[in-house]
Design a protein around this motif. Structure first.
Motif, PDB file in Angstrom:
ATOM      1  N   ALA A 182       9.098   1.205  -9.929  1.00 50.90           N
ATOM      2  CA  ALA A 182       8.296   2.339  -9.437  1.00 50.90           C
ATOM      3  C   ALA A 182       8.389   2.444  -7.919  1.00 50.90           C
ATOM      4  O   ALA A 182       8.551   3.554  -7.369  1.00 50.90           O
ATOM      5  CB  ALA A 182       6.840   2.169  -9.873  1.00 50.90           C
ATOM      6  N   MET A 183       8.300   1.308  -7.205  1.00 52.43           N
ATOM      7  CA  MET A 183       8.379   1.337  -5.744  1.00 52.43           C
ATOM      8  C   MET A 183       9.743   1.843  -5.273  1.00 52.43           C
ATOM      9  O   MET A 183       9.842   2.600  -4.307  1.00 52.43           O
ATOM     10  CB  MET A 183       8.088  -0.050  -5.179  1.00 52.43           C
ATOM     11  N   TYR A 184      10.797   1.413  -5.950  1.00 54.97           N
ATOM     12  CA  TYR A 184      12.147   1.837  -5.584  1.00 54.97           C
ATOM     13  C   TYR A 184      12.311   3.348  -5.742  1.00 54.97           C
ATOM     14  O   TYR A 184      12.812   4.034  -4.836  1.00 54.97           O
ATOM     15  CB  TYR A 184      13.158   1.093  -6.445  1.00 54.97           C
ATOM     16  N   LEU A 185      11.881   3.884  -6.868  1.00 47.25           N
ATOM     17  CA  LEU A 185      12.015   5.321  -7.108  1.00 47.25           C
ATOM     18  C   LEU A 185      11.095   6.137  -6.198  1.00 47.25           C
ATOM     19  O   LEU A 185      11.413   7.268  -5.838  1.00 47.25           O
ATOM     20  CB  LEU A 185      11.725   5.637  -8.574  1.00 47.25           C
ATOM     21  N   ASN A 186       9.962   5.566  -5.814  1.00 51.62           N
ATOM     22  CA  ASN A 186       9.051   6.268  -4.903  1.00 51.62           C
ATOM     23  C   ASN A 186       9.559   6.280  -3.468  1.00 51.62           C
ATOM     24  O   ASN A 186       9.219   7.164  -2.678  1.00 51.62           O
ATOM     25  CB  ASN A 186       7.666   5.610  -4.925  1.00 51.62           C
ATOM     26  N   LYS A 187      10.396   5.298  -3.113  1.00 51.84           N
ATOM     27  CA  LYS A 187      10.874   5.152  -1.745  1.00 51.84           C
ATOM     28  C   LYS A 187      12.170   5.912  -1.478  1.00 51.84           C
ATOM     29  O   LYS A 187      12.467   6.278  -0.341  1.00 51.84           O
ATOM     30  CB  LYS A 187      11.100   3.658  -1.466  1.00 51.84           C
ATOM     31  N   GLN A 188      12.932   6.208  -2.508  1.00 48.67           N
ATOM     32  CA  GLN A 188      14.273   6.794  -2.367  1.00 48.67           C
ATOM     33  C   GLN A 188      14.221   8.204  -1.782  1.00 48.67           C
ATOM     34  O   GLN A 188      13.385   9.023  -2.161  1.00 48.67           O
ATOM     35  CB  GLN A 188      14.966   6.822  -3.727  1.00 48.67           C
ATOM     36  N   ASP A 189      15.146   8.502  -0.878  1.00 52.57           N
ATOM     37  CA  ASP A 189      15.283   9.840  -0.287  1.00 52.57           C
ATOM     38  C   ASP A 189      16.372  10.601  -1.048  1.00 52.57           C
ATOM     39  O   ASP A 189      17.541  10.221  -1.031  1.00 52.57           O
ATOM     40  CB  ASP A 189      15.656   9.734   1.186  1.00 52.57           C
ATOM     41  N   PHE A 190      15.970  11.695  -1.713  1.00 53.85           N
ATOM     42  CA  PHE A 190      16.912  12.492  -2.493  1.00 53.85           C
ATOM     43  C   PHE A 190      17.373  13.758  -1.746  1.00 53.85           C
ATOM     44  O   PHE A 190      17.929  14.668  -2.362  1.00 53.85           O
ATOM     45  CB  PHE A 190      16.269  12.888  -3.823  1.00 53.85           C
ATOM     46  N   GLU A 236       8.308  -3.936 -13.431  1.00 51.51           N
ATOM     47  CA  GLU A 236       7.906  -2.525 -13.538  1.00 51.51           C
ATOM     48  C   GLU A 236       7.450  -1.975 -12.188  1.00 51.51           C
ATOM     49  O   GLU A 236       7.786  -0.847 -11.809  1.00 51.51           O
ATOM     50  CB  GLU A 236       6.783  -2.385 -14.570  1.00 51.51           C
ATOM     51  N   GLU A 237       6.697  -2.762 -11.433  1.00 54.58           N
ATOM     52  CA  GLU A 237       6.229  -2.324 -10.116  1.00 54.58           C
ATOM     53  C   GLU A 237       7.399  -2.109  -9.166  1.00 54.58           C
ATOM     54  O   GLU A 237       7.409  -1.167  -8.364  1.00 54.58           O
ATOM     55  CB  GLU A 237       5.255  -3.351  -9.539  1.00 54.58           C
ATOM     56  N   ILE A 238       8.398  -2.970  -9.251  1.00 50.14           N
ATOM     57  CA  ILE A 238       9.565  -2.847  -8.366  1.00 50.14           C
ATOM     58  C   ILE A 238      10.326  -1.554  -8.670  1.00 50.14           C
ATOM     59  O   ILE A 238      10.764  -0.850  -7.750  1.00 50.14           O
ATOM     60  CB  ILE A 238      10.479  -4.084  -8.514  1.00 50.14           C
ATOM     61  N   ARG A 269       6.326  12.773   0.023  1.00 49.52           N
ATOM     62  CA  ARG A 269       6.324  11.744  -1.008  1.00 49.52           C
ATOM     63  C   ARG A 269       5.001  11.755  -1.761  1.00 49.52           C
ATOM     64  O   ARG A 269       3.940  11.720  -1.163  1.00 49.52           O
ATOM     65  CB  ARG A 269       6.554  10.373  -0.383  1.00 49.52           C
ATOM     66  N   THR A 270       5.095  11.810  -3.066  1.00 50.43           N
ATOM     67  CA  THR A 270       3.930  11.710  -3.938  1.00 50.43           C
ATOM     68  C   THR A 270       4.182  10.551  -4.893  1.00 50.43           C
ATOM     69  O   THR A 270       4.897  10.707  -5.887  1.00 50.43           O
ATOM     70  CB  THR A 270       3.712  13.008  -4.738  1.00 50.43           C
ATOM     71  N   PRO A 271       3.657   9.367  -4.600  1.00 50.62           N
ATOM     72  CA  PRO A 271       3.941   8.195  -5.438  1.00 50.62           C
ATOM     73  C   PRO A 271       3.537   8.402  -6.892  1.00 50.62           C
ATOM     74  O   PRO A 271       2.584   9.114  -7.193  1.00 50.62           O
ATOM     75  CB  PRO A 271       3.084   7.088  -4.807  1.00 50.62           C
ATOM     76  N   ILE A 272       4.290   7.763  -7.756  1.00 53.29           N
ATOM     77  CA  ILE A 272       4.012   7.852  -9.182  1.00 53.29           C
ATOM     78  C   ILE A 272       3.999   6.433  -9.749  1.00 53.29           C
ATOM     79  O   ILE A 272       4.739   5.565  -9.292  1.00 53.29           O
ATOM     80  CB  ILE A 272       5.071   8.731  -9.887  1.00 53.29           C
ATOM     81  N   LYS A 273       3.140   6.187 -10.704  1.00 57.42           N
ATOM     82  CA  LYS A 273       3.039   4.870 -11.318  1.00 57.42           C
ATOM     83  C   LYS A 273       4.115   4.701 -12.392  1.00 57.42           C
ATOM     84  O   LYS A 273       4.596   5.671 -12.970  1.00 57.42           O
ATOM     85  CB  LYS A 273       1.647   4.678 -11.918  1.00 57.42           C
ATOM     86  N   TYR A 274       4.435   3.431 -12.674  1.00 58.79           N
ATOM     87  CA  TYR A 274       5.480   3.135 -13.650  1.00 58.79           C
ATOM     88  C   TYR A 274       5.173   3.763 -15.007  1.00 58.79           C
ATOM     89  O   TYR A 274       6.063   4.317 -15.662  1.00 58.79           O
ATOM     90  CB  TYR A 274       5.639   1.620 -13.801  1.00 58.79           C
ATOM     91  N   ASN A 323       0.860  -1.181   0.000  1.00 56.59           N
ATOM     92  CA  ASN A 323       0.000   0.000   0.000  1.00 56.59           C
ATOM     93  C   ASN A 323       0.893   1.226   0.000  1.00 56.59           C
ATOM     94  O   ASN A 323       1.075   1.877   1.020  1.00 56.59           O
ATOM     95  CB  ASN A 323      -0.913  -0.003   1.234  1.00 56.59           C
ATOM     96  N   PRO A 324       1.498   1.550  -1.126  1.00 58.37           N
ATOM     97  CA  PRO A 324       2.500   2.617  -1.172  1.00 58.37           C
ATOM     98  C   PRO A 324       1.932   3.994  -0.859  1.00 58.37           C
ATOM     99  O   PRO A 324       2.678   4.941  -0.714  1.00 58.37           O
ATOM    100  CB  PRO A 324       3.023   2.548  -2.613  1.00 58.37           C
ATOM    101  N   GLU A 325       0.623   4.096  -0.735  1.00 60.42           N
ATOM    102  CA  GLU A 325       0.016   5.387  -0.453  1.00 60.42           C
ATOM    103  C   GLU A 325      -0.383   5.489   1.018  1.00 60.42           C
ATOM    104  O   GLU A 325      -1.344   6.146   1.378  1.00 60.42           O
ATOM    105  CB  GLU A 325      -1.190   5.610  -1.361  1.00 60.42           C
TER     106      GLU A 325
END
Length: 777
Positions: free
Chosen positions: A180-188, A176-178, A85-90, A60-62
């Motif tokens: 997207a999840m990786y890029l959504n989780k990363q702290d920049f 593809e989901e992995i 964080r604003t999740p984005i889809k692949y 539940n990434p949101e």
């Protein structure tokens, strides 16, 4: 000979026996090691080494999302977040970003099942000298661990857990989901959690709009977001080198041609850093004030109940709500720009006049009163609160205000790093003139621009709704509107401009009240229009004596003003009440809306993370004034910008040379109908301007944090000089953008208008008089 042959045979047999034993031991150790590794992974998967992080957040990434605040024109104004964080889809990721990620971080990503054994073997063989072995899936696994390992043993155990999680991730999610999840989780860094926030903060773009070289910068940060950060001055060169390495990897893996790679590497690295802290960006005061509305709405609208039957409430910091506001980002920017253009010039003049002022930045008070100001400022400061919470005594806290401290202070030329005592910083900040500005559509109540101060990072107090200051002559239109409603007066009717006294006991006053005109001029007859344009107090006194203070108070209460602290006494005619800019603008809006009051609206809709509408605003209009009374009041206020204190809006120049440092250079030159009113309070402590065009009402206040912070005279301290220029600059920009559809037409005239507002026609209709009719009051 036979003996030698026997010994040789025995040696061979012995060697063969040892070799067989070695082989047995080797395969035994190999099998044992393999079984040990398998057992190690099994034990890890059985949580023997501690519970594995769950996939709850990934499933539940949101679940921990920033709430987005959108403008009416669809722009992001800001966010409320614990993690921004604003999740984005692949499917919303640009392909070149995915290509850059795979080429740089995991070349065999699509060929492995979470663990790259070839890469692992290489890492062991070369001890990591030729790159690590972590796949994108393993890096995502690592991000699930909230606490870094404190020892080598813990790191080894965590590594085993990462392998287990990686294989589970690969079974449960698509490639593809992995990604997207990786890029959504990363702290920049810089509050940029996830690639969507990073794109906005570093490049002021949506992810889908990133260029190839910008995507390469984002991917470059994945290795170490601090070491390769494009915003930090110390790491910019490293960031560019790493970006170019990413582009080289893309070429190596066939995603770019050599020519494309070379041309992209030659490009400069351009960063458009746009921070998204709670005090950064656009409409900061508005966003902070919006929380008050949301807190009340959340309390009244629980989203459900928990397993124990207790109400569950929305959380703006993690529930990923989308709040669409009425703010227009273009108009908000214009309002903020107008403040930034005028206030530094006004401040420069204020500082210049204080050079020889021994009590600067205060005037008209003694040292004891100054001590009271400083004492109150210290006790309300964050320093006092923190030291008090830490158990420090009052004497210790007071001493700390006299110890020099490194700090960053505000200036109109940019923040300044310096060293000064907190006490000196109080005096420094007290010198700054503050402002508030609010602009709204009278027909809908929609707030289009909200500027609560000069800089949210250093001045958190909101001067739109929180602050209340004496309104001065901007209160007089309410008196005139009451007189129009009760007495049916025309802007062309006249009264004598002579001193007028209201006796003690009349209308609730305890002593005789005889106001004087601010310019000290008396004599002759004066039209209502000219009297309001010139803020003539003697005329206001006569009108107040006729209508009484209570009907005026009743009117402003219907117009949304809190009247609990407005006494029913005649002096309110001169604007003695303390009101907020929010109240003033919403009340004035009824004049432009044919006498109909609509409460200001700041939110259009609230949606949950799935797009379900949770709230939709419904206006609640109230008839307060007759259409005729509202229109006549507007015509009265038009005189202010035609011949009164607001006439400089017509030429952009002042008639007096001593305004040159502040006003000259503002070529307003408006020709359209504008109803307005300036206001200046006692000792020039507050300067106001309220300006109305048919479909926009805007109010501006300017003054010091304390009433003792003011100009020495009305030369610069009047509303026409302090506040009006901000309105003029703002409206010039507003009219320059035709897409905003702000009217420059005349106000709508009622069909059955019985009061004559054209003074030339009025004069011809009353031919028995030399001028206009004198009111019998």
């Amino acid at each position: 000979m036979a003996k030698k042959q026997l010994n040789k045979k025995q040696a061979t047999t012995t060697t063969q026996t040892h070799f067989k034993k070695f082989i047995k031991w080797f395969w035994g150790l190999f099998a044992g090691g393999l079984l040990a590794i398998i057992l190690l992974f099994l034990l890890a998967s059985w949580n023997v080494f501690g519970k594995l992080p769950t996939f709850e957040e990934l499933e539940n990434p949101e679940s921990n999302l920033a709430t987005k605040i959108l403008s009416a024109d669809g722009k992001l104004l800001g966010t409320y977040f614990n993690e921004n964080r604003t999740p984005i889809k692949y499917e919303d990721l640009p392909q070149h970003l995915v290509d850059a990620l795979v080429a740089t971080e995991d070349e065999r990503y699509y060929d492995h099942s979470g663990i790259d054994f070839k890469g692992t073997a290489r890492a062991f063989a070369y001890l990591g000298q030729r790159g690590g072995a972590s796949t994108v899936t393993q890096q995502l696994s690592k991000l699930l661990f909230s606490d870094p390992p404190s020892s080598t043993i813990e790191r080894l155990i965590q590594k085993v857990k990462e392998y287990v999680i990686s294989t589970r991730l690969e079974r449960q999610y698509t490639k593809e989901e992995i990604i997207a999840m990786y890029l959504n989780k990363q702290d920049f860094l810089f509050r940029a959690i996830g690639v969507s926030s990073a794109s906005r903060i570093y490049f002021n773009k949506n992810v889908s709009d990133l260029s190839i070289e910008e995507s390469a910068v984002i991917v470059a940060m994945l290795k170490n977001p601090r070491q390769f950060n494009p915003h930090r001055e110390i790491s910019r060169d490293k960031s560019k080198l790493r970006r170019n390495q990413v582009l080289k990897q893309m070429e190596k893996n066939g995603f770019l041609t050599t020519l494309e790679k070379d041309s992209l590497q030659a490009l400069p690295m351009i960063v458009r850093f746009t921070p998204e802290g709670h005090r950064d960006g656009m409409a900061t005061y508005f966003r902070e004030n919006l929380k008050k509305f949301l807190a009340k709405w959340i309390e009244e609208n629980p989203k459900g109940v928990d397993k124990d039957g207790n109400p569950e409430y929305y959380n703006i910091y993690r529930d990923g709500l989308t709040i669409t506001t009425t703010i227009d980002s273009r108009m908000q920017r214009m309002a903020e720009d107008a403040v930034k253009k005028h206030m530094p010039r006004l401040q420069a003049e204020f500082d210049k006049q204080n050079l020889k002022n021994k009590t600067a930045p205060f005037r008209d008070i003694d040292e004891d009163q100054i001590d009271v100001i400083f004492n109150n400022a210290m006790k309300s400061s964050e320093r006092w609160r923190k030291l008090k919470a830490a158990g420090k005594s009052e004497s210790e806290i007071r001493k700390s205000f006299d110890v020099k401290t490194e700090m960053s202070i505000f200036s109109w030329q940019g923040d300044i790093d310096t060293t000064m005592t907190p006490r000196d910083s109080i005096r420094y900040y007290k010198k700054f003139l503050r402002t508030g500005m609010l602009s709204m559509v009278p027909q809908t109540g929609e707030v289009r621009a909200w500027v609560g101060g000069i800089d949210m990072a250093h001045f958190q107090y909101d001067h739109v709704q929180t602050g209340k200051r004496q309104v001065g002559s901007t209160f007089k239109p309410f008196l005139y509107a009451t007189a129009v409603d009760q007495l049916h007066i025309s802007p062309c009717d006249t009264l004598p401009n002579t001193l007028f006294s209201i006796a003690a006991g009349t209308h609730g006053n305890t002593k005789d009240w005889e106001p004087k005109n601010s310019d000290g001029k008396y004599g002759g007859m004066m039209t209502m229009k000219d009297a309001l344009a010139g803020s003539v107090n003697t005329i206001s006194a006569r009108l107040m004596n006729e209508v009484g203070p209570q009907p005026v108070i009743d009117l402003v209460e219907k117009l949304g003003v809190d009247v609990s602290n407005i006494p029913p006494v005649p002096s309110i005619a001169l604007g003695t009440p303390d009101l907020s800019l929010y109240e003033m603008v919403s009340a004035y809006s009824a004049f432009a809306n044919q006498g109909v009051y609509i409460e200001p609206q700041i939110i259009t809709t609230i949606e949950d993370k799935n797009g379900t509408i949770l709230y939709q605003h419904v206006p609640n209009p109230k008839d307060v004034l007759s259409e005729e009374a509202a229109y006549v009041t507007l015509k009265l206020m038009e005189g202010v910008t035609q011949s009164g204190s607001g006439r400089r809006l017509r030429s952009g120049k002042s008639n007096r040379a001593d305004y040159k440092d502040v006003v000259t250079g503002h070529p307003y030159s408006f020709t359209n109908p504008i109803a307005g009113k300036t206001g200046t309070t006692q000792n020039q402590s507050d300067g106001w301007f309220m300006g109305i065009v048919p479909n926009l009402v805007t109010g501006v206040w300017v003054g010091g944090d304390d009433r003792a912070t003011h100009f020495a005279s009305t030369r610069y301290g009047q509303g026409a000089t302090m506040a009006l220029p901000i309105w003029g600059l703002y409206m010039k920009d507003v009219y320059s953008n035709k897409d905003l559809n702000i009217s420059d037409e005349s106000f709508i005239k009622p069909k059955d208008l019985s009061i004559e507002v054209d003074c030339e026609k009025y004069k011809s209709q009353n031919t028995n008089n030399d001028d206009y009719d004198e009111l019998d009051i």
